[in-house]
Scaffold this active site. Sequence first.
Site, PDB file in Angstrom:
ATOM      1  N   SER A 228       0.837  -1.198   0.000  1.00 34.79           N
ATOM      2  CA  SER A 228       0.000   0.000   0.000  1.00 34.79           C
ATOM      3  C   SER A 228       0.874   1.251   0.000  1.00 34.79           C
ATOM      4  CB  SER A 228      -0.966  -0.009   1.190  1.00 34.79           C
ATOM      5  OG  SER A 228      -1.888   1.058   1.100  1.00 34.79           O
TER       6      SER A 228
ATOM      7  N   ASP B  25      -0.293   6.605  -4.025  1.00 32.15           N
ATOM      8  CA  ASP B  25       0.543   5.799  -3.153  1.00 32.15           C
ATOM      9  C   ASP B  25       1.077   4.627  -3.964  1.00 32.15           C
ATOM     10  OD1 ASP B  25      -1.880   4.470  -3.370  1.00 32.15           O
ATOM     11  OD2 ASP B  25      -1.816   3.655  -1.343  1.00 32.15           O
TER      12      ASP B  25
ATOM     13  N   ASP C 265       0.525   1.387  -4.376  1.00 30.98           N
ATOM     14  CA  ASP C 265      -0.340   0.525  -5.184  1.00 30.98           C
ATOM     15  C   ASP C 265      -1.421   1.307  -5.917  1.00 30.98           C
ATOM     16  OD1 ASP C 265      -1.971   1.134  -3.048  1.00 30.98           O
ATOM     17  OD2 ASP C 265      -2.409  -0.942  -2.495  1.00 30.98           O
TER      18      ASP C 265
ATOM     19  N   ASP D   5      -4.032   3.047  -5.212  1.00 34.15           N
ATOM     20  CA  ASP D   5      -5.466   3.101  -4.926  1.00 34.15           C
ATOM     21  C   ASP D   5      -5.848   4.382  -4.198  1.00 34.15           C
ATOM     22  OD1 ASP D   5      -4.354   2.507  -2.462  1.00 34.15           O
ATOM     23  OD2 ASP D   5      -5.548   0.696  -2.101  1.00 34.15           O
TER      24      ASP D   5
END
Length: 358
Positions: A14, A151, A153, A155
């Site tokens: 993340s 960020d 990843d 999302d």
Amino acid sequence: ADLGADFGVMVSASHNPAPDNGIKFFARGGVKLADEIENEIEQAMGGKPIRAVAGDVGRIRRFSDAEDRYVVHLLSTLDVTLGGLHVVLDCAHGAASGISPDVFADAGARVTVIGNDPDGVNINRDVGSTHLQLLQQTVKDVGADLGIAHDGDADRCLAVDADGNIVDGDQIMAILAVSSKRRGLLKDNTLVATVMSNLGLRVAMEEHDIEMVQTKVGDRYVLQALNASGLSLGGEQSGHIIFTDAATTGDGVLTGLQIAAEMARTGKSLAELASVMTVYPQVLVNVTGVDRLGLAGDTEIDRHAATIEAELGDTGRVLLRPSGTENVIRVMVEAADELRARAAADELAELIKVRLGE
């Protein structure tokens, strides 16, 4: 979802550094698994390994046009060109590096890119939505209209206006909710947010006659509420925004495109759009070394928190929340005055230490 596959796996930390990498699972339709299913998988990982033999071994087939399909999908969500906008993109040396610059350029924007040189270990290192300083400075240095930070990843999405001021997830939700309502796209005239969203978001939604549903902290709970009522927009202060008409989970590239599109649609600067919401000072104190489970049912703490909240009236709020993973209780206080919020948060933190200290 596009392939109709039964299962998906993503390696991700993340917004954290590479050593924190784990795996995310997605079920048919591109949706996250329920908590109980994830728990079963985790338990099974500690059991006896299943070893495939001979013809039972799987095969790998590369999905060669995945990125192209994704770009086409993202561009299909736009009803305006981004021509005339100068955007700085911070790709966090992560998943957005190979996608976000192309999408914004294809949409017509002038693009300056930082944080797009991933080497496998530098993801989120001093860049991205949790490290906005470089983006803020770059936006001002190149005279851009806005900055978009993903960020690792991709999302999440946070934004920076032309003067380098941060526009967080709550402000982004306010902008997009008002825009969606104006264009008749906000289902049931309702926005979903978590209990950690700023009081200013709720006030802004009331001013624009938009209902607001609050959930527990976590994007999965936002998504559950959206799906349960067939709603179209929700998210978190962190910039994890979900558009159910276009995605099954948070998508930072999609969010960034929608922010830029509203600027192009209205001719307003990001600062002007963000002014739809007044951000109330929000103080968060983490109280460590306490029995987090003891918070439930402690009438003295409840009574003291209620007294403070009553004193703050309509311009303040108190939230006490035990951590889900460690013996920490989070004390959050909002008030029109930051000093008052700080004093109240410290006061409650001290009481919790006395009452629940281990």
